[in-house]
Write a protein that holds these residues in place. Structure first.
Motif, mmCIF file in Angstrom:
data_model
loop_
_atom_site.group_PDB
_atom_site.id
_atom_site.type_symbol
_atom_site.label_atom_id
_atom_site.label_comp_id
_atom_site.label_asym_id
_atom_site.label_seq_id
_atom_site.Cartn_x
_atom_site.Cartn_y
_atom_site.Cartn_z
ATOM 1 N N UNK A 131 -71.518 -19.881 18.942
ATOM 2 C CA UNK A 131 -72.082 -19.384 17.726
ATOM 3 C C UNK A 131 -72.797 -20.695 16.863
ATOM 4 N N UNK A 132 -74.010 -20.365 16.274
ATOM 5 C CA UNK A 132 -74.811 -21.456 15.895
ATOM 6 C C UNK A 132 -75.641 -20.697 14.619
ATOM 7 N N UNK A 133 -76.281 -21.886 13.920
ATOM 8 C CA UNK A 133 -77.384 -21.392 13.024
ATOM 9 C C UNK A 133 -78.554 -22.212 13.392
ATOM 10 N N UNK A 134 -79.752 -21.817 13.266
ATOM 11 C CA UNK A 134 -80.758 -22.743 13.504
ATOM 12 C C UNK A 134 -81.577 -23.163 12.098
ATOM 13 N N UNK A 135 -81.558 -24.348 11.845
ATOM 14 C CA UNK A 135 -81.969 -24.745 10.643
ATOM 15 C C UNK A 135 -83.507 -25.287 10.429
ATOM 16 N N UNK A 136 -84.152 -25.694 11.972
ATOM 17 C CA UNK A 136 -85.515 -26.121 11.713
ATOM 18 C C UNK A 136 -86.089 -25.787 13.039
ATOM 19 N N UNK A 137 -87.357 -25.955 13.297
ATOM 20 C CA UNK A 137 -88.127 -25.632 14.407
ATOM 21 C C UNK A 137 -88.429 -26.947 15.009
ATOM 22 N N UNK A 138 -89.172 -26.721 16.164
ATOM 23 C CA UNK A 138 -89.535 -28.033 16.605
ATOM 24 C C UNK A 138 -90.522 -28.841 16.428
ATOM 25 N N UNK A 139 -90.823 -30.185 16.547
ATOM 26 C CA UNK A 139 -91.616 -30.940 16.193
ATOM 27 C C UNK A 139 -92.765 -31.289 17.310
ATOM 28 N N UNK A 140 -93.886 -31.101 16.875
ATOM 29 C CA UNK A 140 -95.017 -31.532 17.881
ATOM 30 C C UNK A 140 -95.587 -32.935 18.100
ATOM 31 N N UNK A 141 -95.273 -33.765 17.101
ATOM 32 C CA UNK A 141 -95.412 -35.225 17.234
ATOM 33 C C UNK A 141 -94.449 -35.870 16.634
ATOM 34 N N UNK A 142 -94.497 -37.359 16.618
ATOM 35 C CA UNK A 142 -93.868 -38.184 15.986
ATOM 36 C C UNK A 142 -93.995 -37.939 14.194
ATOM 37 N N UNK A 143 -95.179 -37.639 14.049
ATOM 38 C CA UNK A 143 -95.589 -37.525 12.602
ATOM 39 C C UNK A 143 -94.638 -36.333 12.147
ATOM 40 N N UNK A 144 -94.968 -35.205 12.569
ATOM 41 C CA UNK A 144 -94.344 -34.183 12.140
ATOM 42 C C UNK A 144 -92.893 -34.047 12.163
ATOM 43 N N UNK A 145 -92.295 -35.158 13.185
ATOM 44 C CA UNK A 145 -90.567 -35.100 13.227
ATOM 45 C C UNK A 145 -90.167 -35.525 12.157
ATOM 46 N N UNK A 146 -90.891 -36.289 11.227
ATOM 47 C CA UNK A 146 -90.207 -36.683 9.833
ATOM 48 C C UNK A 146 -90.196 -35.390 8.877
ATOM 49 N N UNK A 147 -90.983 -34.481 8.867
ATOM 50 C CA UNK A 147 -90.972 -33.512 7.981
ATOM 51 C C UNK A 147 -90.148 -32.342 8.612
#
Length: 355
Positions: free
Chosen positions: A50-66
């Motif tokens: 059982x889990x809850x997904x809180x955020x999607x994937x990041x496409x780059x190191x820049x988007x990873x911060x967001x």
């Protein structure tokens, strides 16, 4: 106790899978939160966690911060509602940040010395940082060490028995000799500027010349001329395949270490040495790491030579490893229960060695 676990990588699912089950069997309340990353969510679903997904994937190191900021904000909201006794994770940036805001306890597991961005962001806020005894960095009073590797939380023989049915699922005969080749994407924050094999095509040709069937696993898209070697299997079946392989060649340290603790000789070609890859090489001879200018040639020569050695030799080396190392699931459960206890009773400090 109430435990929150955060998952941000497929390897984290494997690591926490058995502790989650054991904690729940012992009557504890466990809440699992995740970020989409590769097959992490697919694994959680395959293991019926059982889990809850809180955020999607990041496409780059820049988007990873967001993405990370979104994940931490949502995790904090859930934590305020749950009021956990302890929050735990691998790497533990989000877990340590959220726990420091709520003034609850955080337990971070880690084994990757060169991931300096993660350690700089997470370690200062963590209450306890649990590392294998071979970890080469001295963290200070927060550090708890144990004689094992992350991979022994899910591949210790008390936790895992390989299923030979995986061979048929990828088109192999039961007695067929084969090699698994794992290529990395080199897109992780701690991989920037590094590389492994010089020429994947040469690897395949050399292994085939040695009489091995080659199965290729790649993060992202493999070279076009090697697409035919790529195999398909459910992500939770990968460890079954590693256990039956004659040799594993990997640019990724985790895959190499997984093969090694299963008793399959692993060749790790990567300029970054880790405490656990060095120990599996120097102490047990189950993993052979190569870096530097000739890493490709030397690693390939080693891979071919391992196949010529008797299988009993690798089994004996694995037995010696298992005699020295612990079932890491027991370490995880014990540390969580130890750290959470002061909240309900009196303040105390967890042991400095979990062995």
């Amino acid at each position: 106790m109430r435990v929150m676990i955060t998952i941000q990588h497929p390897g984290h699912v494997h690591f926490f899978r058995h502790p989650i089950a054991e904690l729940r069997e012992r009557g504890h309340e466990v809440h699992v939160f995740a970020r989409e990353n590769d097959v992490a969510i697919e694994l959680l679903e395959a293991y019926d966690i059982d889990h809850e997904v809180l955020a999607g994937e990041s496409g780059s190191l820049v988007s990873l911060a967001a993405v990370q900021a979104t994940y931490e904000t949502r995790l904090l909201r859930r934590a305020r509602r749950i009021d956990p006794d302890v929050i735990t994770a691998i790497g533990g940036v989000a877990a340590a940040h959220v726990s420091s805001v709520l003034r609850t306890k955080s337990l971070v597991f880690y084994d990757t010395e060169h991931a300096t961005l993660i350690t700089k962001l997470g370690y200062p806020f963590a209450d306890v940082i649990c590392t294998p005894s071979c970890y080469r960095e001295e963290i200070g009073a927060k550090q708890v060490t144990y004689p094992g590797y992350h991979e022994l939380a899910y591949l210790h023989p008390d936790r895992f028995e390989p299923d030979p049915a995986v061979l048929e699922s990828v088109g192999l005969e039961s007695e067929e000799s084969f090699a698994v080749v794992r290529l990395s994407s080199w897109e992780a924050s701690h991989d920037v500027g590094h590389g492994g094999f010089d020429e994947p095509r040469e690897i395949v040709d050399r292994l085939e010349d040695a009489g091995l069937t080659v199965l290729l696993s790649a993060e992202g898209e493999p070279p076009a001329d090697l697409e035919a070697y790529r195999f398909s299997t459910a992500p939770e079946r990968m460890h079954d395949l590693l256990a039956f392989a004659d040799v594993v060649l990997s640019e990724g340290a985790t895959t190499a270490a997984e093969a090694a603790v299963l008793g399959t000789p692993a060749v790790y070609v990567n300029p970054l040495s880790l405490g656990y890859t060095r120990e599996l090489d120097a102490e047990y001879g189950l993993l052979f790491e190569y870096n530097g200018e000739n890493r490709h040639v030397r690693g390939l020569e080693r891979a071919v030579s391992t196949v010529e050695r008797p299988a009993e030799e690798w089994a004996d080396r694995r037995e010696r490893l298992l005699d020295d190392r612990v079932d890491v699931t027991n370490v995880v459960v014990r540390q969580l229960e130890s750290l959470a206890r002061p909240r309900a009773t009196t303040e105390s400090t967890p042991a400095t060695n979990a062995g």
